[in-house]
Design a protein around this motif. Structure first.
Motif: not given
Lengths: 337, 547
Positions: A171, B31, B208, B211, B222, B224-225, B235, B237
């Motif tokens: 980030n 995350v 998702y 990003k 990220d 997906n709202e 989220a 990674r």
């Protein structure tokens, strides 16, 4: 022959040397077999395999493949890295910057600790602190890098959780632009202290692991040089003049002891660059070494070619610079004597 | 100098003290950190190969018309609001036409609406691009025509009735729905050429959003709202390329929440504080030894003494199947996580008949009798088997070597364990220049792709390996496989697969070493853990997980 003519002549030879090197390297990589395997999967039909060969010009004879490769290079296309899943030209600068950043950080660790430890031990010859530092130095020089790196990883990443591995907190990394590719410098340029701290934090484990071996070499060199200097007459003279021990050590003896140590430091940088392969693999550092190790294992010839050519050209330029310096120092070189 | 050093190391010490964390607290809150084995090659559904790392991401960022639910092969609606059936009128009576109602309100990550036009575009695109590394055949082998009936109705007409269309084509990662606008604005569709933008970006409608993809390092997803369904809780990674040992250490330390592993790491994970080992179920990827019945003259390694028609004789293939030490492989490299597998239809797949005759136990006496009958016992033979190095396939090859050489000192198996790229090149040849090789199958939800690719005399491997040269009755096998693929009556279809299993026991074209068990490891703080082998590896949908 004038020095200017000598330099021009050498510069004119350089492209021929580079092309000659590229032909040799290209031929050598092809001796190991066609690079098509990296692009294939077992689901592909023979027709699809042929299509892949055509896409990468691997259906052509090797000299024609070389022609396509050199044509691509002249247009800034170094090929496709199967390992990185991206054009080599896009990936190489980022990996190179990551590796240089790690090597430089390891160098800083090695030089600062090595000189400090060497000075401390040399000034306290045969005292307990000297013995301790010698033990630390010997262990640093004798411990395999992979073993020490895993030890650091287990203690500081797994058990204590103090230091991360990898290169960055994604980030923070994503939050800043990367004009230089050096995360530390980019963070400073962006004025983002959190990112800078993150960069330093991620550098610590791999830099210490990588730098420890070099620290040992530098400390031992510094210690022995300092001991020799402290036995010189000018040191006695300085003390006789009434200079404080600390001043004699710092202003006179240490400065002279640094001369041979600096030579060792220069040689050590090559050692650090070699060591990045192991450190990058263990600490998941996304640099050239790890990329190259994967490329060799998986037969990613576009990546291997780029790396070998890069180091070859670097050496050609370094040799050129050295020869020019020789020419300045010894005119017989220029005259061809 | 000294002052600088003191300041520098004081700063480091300060940072050290402030950043240290308690190992017992949940790390990386918000995350999900998954440590993956290797890098994705592409994120484009039209380019991705089956089983490749890119499918992991495609599963999370794209939607398909239908999806596999969390608990096995049952289908659930995706961008289609209903699973088509004859009963609900969305499959025509002749089984040729499928109608999908597209979900209103679903939007792509670029903000455009998902419509039937996008669905048609996505399916047509992969067929038009027809990339050799992609999976165009998943659609083009079965679909005759795609139609937009209206903005939210999509129709597919098949080449012939298919019992596997929904659970092999529609749910395939290749059939993911992409934004037409995004593709057309970024390179469009060109036959035979990959789309570089789509290879490195993702414009789907999944839970998702991509990003960032930092090659060799990580892929960031990220939430997906605007997702039409249940939003992801975390989220995600994906950490790329950590060595297997580092992945295990990272999991134990809590730095990773889930990791890809295999049975060889179970001993390092079992009993670790705060770690759960999930071992239920079986992977649907039988590990097999392939017999080549199409060996070109003069192609074999010089150590090989077998004739090119060695495997044409079914007794030889049976003898290999009886000679293999299944238990040694299962209890050794697989650490007990797996099952003996009677034949090519994996346990858990429709049509698998548990009562069919099976190999799965070493029978040296039968193997010896068959080798004697075939005339190889006294003079022996030497044959090479090629495999990737340093993995389960290499282990299987070594067990094969021990098994065969343990029968008779005149038998010799040369294991050629080579780099992945070298194996892939050898494996992709037609004809293959080795008599045997070891690999695994791709997972499918329907029996037909297994039968078609791995048993049909004119199928993918049947053709390359010349199965027609060795089957006692190739026409009958082809007829049964083809018939079962279009048979919509479930009972009749199951009976056909049962009959096939009996025939293929007598006439094996593969040696199935085992069906590997599922071994997934995750931190105890991960909630909602579900694992479905039909999802691309690591068989996780991140959106279901919390912590």
């Amino acid at each position: 022959m004038q020095i200017r003519d000598y330099i021009i002549r050498r510069l004119m030879i350089l492209p021929i040397l580079i092309i000659g090197t590229s032909i040799i390297v290209f031929a050598l990589t092809r001796i190991g077999g066609s690079p098509i395997g990296i692009y294939l999967s077992h689901e592909m039909s023979p027709a699809e395999v042929q299509e892949m060969k055509e896409r990468f010009h691997l259906d052509k004879p090797v000299p024609v493949q070389y022609f396509y490769w050199i044509k691509g290079v002249s247009q800034g296309d170094l090929g496709w890295s199967g390992v990185a899943s991206a054009p080599v030209v896009d990936v190489f600068p980022k990996k190179f910057a990551a590796t240089m950043e790690l090597a430089i950080a390891a160098g800083i660790v090695a030089v600062s600790l090595g000189i400090a430890m060497g000075t401390f031990a040399g000034a306290r010859r045969n005292k307990i602190s000297d013995h301790i530092i010698r033990v630390v130095s010997v262990s640093g020089a004798s411990m395999p890098l992979f073993w020490f790196a895993i030890l650091l990883l287990i203690i500081f990443w797994v058990w204590l959780g103090w230091f991360p591995i990898g290169r960055s907190d994604p980030n923070l990394f994503e939050a800043i632009p990367h004009p230089t590719g050096f995360y530390t410098i980019d963070a400073l340029l962006a004025g983002n202290f959190s990112a800078f701290r993150d960069a330093i934090w991620h550098l610590i484990l791999p830099a210490v692991a990588l730098g420890y071996g070099a620290t040992a070499i530098i400390a031992r060199m510094m210690r022995s040089s300092l001991i020799e200097e402290l036995q010189e007459d000018y040191v006695d003279a300085a003390k006789a003049k009434g200079l404080a021990e600390r001043v004699v050590l710092k202003k006179h003896a240490r400065r002279n002891a640094l001369v041979p140590t600096v030579t060792v430091i220069g040689l050590t940088f090559g050692f650090l660059l070699q060591g990045t392969v192991v450190a990058e693999i263990i600490f998941r550092w996304p640099g050239l070494g790890r990329w190259m190790a994967s490329a060799v294992l998986r037969g990613d010839q576009a990546t291997i070619m780029t790396y070998v050519m890069f180091t070859s050209i670097l050496f050609l330029f370094v040799n050129l610079v050295v020869d020019i310096i020789y020419a300045y120092l010894d005119r017989r070189v220029v005259l061809g004597d | 100098m000294r002052n600088i050093l003191i300041v520098a190391y004081s700063i480091l010490l300060g940072l050290f003290l402030t950043v240290g964390v308690n190992a017992q607290t949940i790390k990386n809150p918000g995350v999900l950190v998954h440590a993956a084995d290797d890098e994705a090659t592409t994120l484009d559904p039209a380019q991705v190969e089956a089983g490749e790392g890119g499918e992991t991401v495609i599963l999370q960022v794209y939607d398909r018309l239908l999806e596999f639910g969390p608990s096995g092969p049952e289908l659930i609606p995706g961008l289609a609001t209903t699973v088509p059936s004859v009963e609900n009128g969305m499959i025509s009576d002749d089984g040729m036409t499928y109608t999908f109602k597209i979900r209103k309100g679903a939007v792509f990550h670029d903000g455009t609406d998902v419509t039937a036009e996008d669905v048609k575009f996505s399916w047509d695109r992969i067929v038009e691009m027809d990339l050799p590394e992609g999976q165009a055949g998943v659609i083009s082998d079965i679909v005759s025509e795609t139609k937009v009936v209206d903005d939210y109705t999509f129709q597919v007409i098949l080449l012939e009735p298919s019992a596997s269309f929904l659970n092999s084509t529609v749910v395939s990662m290749a059939a993911s729905i992409v934004s037409k606008d995004a593709v057309m604005a970024n390179g469009g569709v060109v036959e035979g050429e990959p789309n570089e933008y789509m290879a490195q970006n993702a414009v789907g409608s999944g839970p998702y959003k991509l990003k960032a993809w930092n090659r060799g390092e990580n892929i960031l997803l990220d939430i997906n709202e605007n997702y039409w369904g249940n939003k992801a809780k975390l989220a995600a990674r994906i950490e790329i390329g950590a060595e297997p040992d580092v992945r295990v250490l990272g999991l134990r330390a809590g730095n990773y929440d889930t990791i890809e592993t295999d049975p060889s790491f179970v001993a390092d994970i079992e009993g670790a504080d705060g770690v759960t080992l999930h071992t239920g179920g079986l992977l649907l990827e039988p590990i097999h030894v392939g017999f080549n019945l199409n060996i070109p003259n003069g192609a074999l390694p010089k150590e090989d003494t077998i004739p090119t028609d060695f495997f044409h004789d079914p007794r030889i293939r049976q003898a290999f199947n009886y000679a293999f030490d299944y238990e040694a492989f299962l209890m050794g490299p697989l650490a007990g996580f797996g099952e003996f597998n009677p034949h090519y239809l994996p346990i858990g797949i429709f049509g698998h008949d548990p009562d069919a005759p099976r190999y799965g136990a070493q029978d040296k006496a039968k193997a010896e009798a068959l080798f004697r009958e075939a005339g190889y016992w006294d003079n022996g033979f030497s044959v090479s088997v090629i495999t990737e190095e340093a993995n389960l396939f290499a282990d299987a090859a070594l067990v094969l070597k021990d098994s065969i050489e343990g029968l008779n000192p005149n038998f010799r198996i040369n294991v050629l364990a080579v780099a992945e790229a070298v194996f892939d090149e050898a494996h992709a040849q037609n004809p293959v220049e080795y008599a045997m090789w070891v690999k695994n199958a791709d997972p499918f939800a329907d029996p037909h792709p297994y039968m078609s690719a791995y048993q049909h005399p004119d199928g993918e491997w049947g053709e390359v390996h010349g199965f027609a040269n060795g089957y006692r009755n190739p026409e009958k096998i082809a007829e049964l496989i083809d018939g079962a693929s279009t048979e919509l009556d479930v009972k009749k279809r199951a009976a056909m697969y049962s009959e096939l299993q009996k025939m293929l026991f007598d006439d094996p074209m593969w040696l199935i070493t085992a069906q590997e068990g599922v071994t997934m490891a995750y931190r105890e703080w991960v909630t909602g853990f579900v694992h479905n082998p039909l999802w691309p590896r690591p068989s996780l949908r991140f959106s279901y997980l919390g912590k």
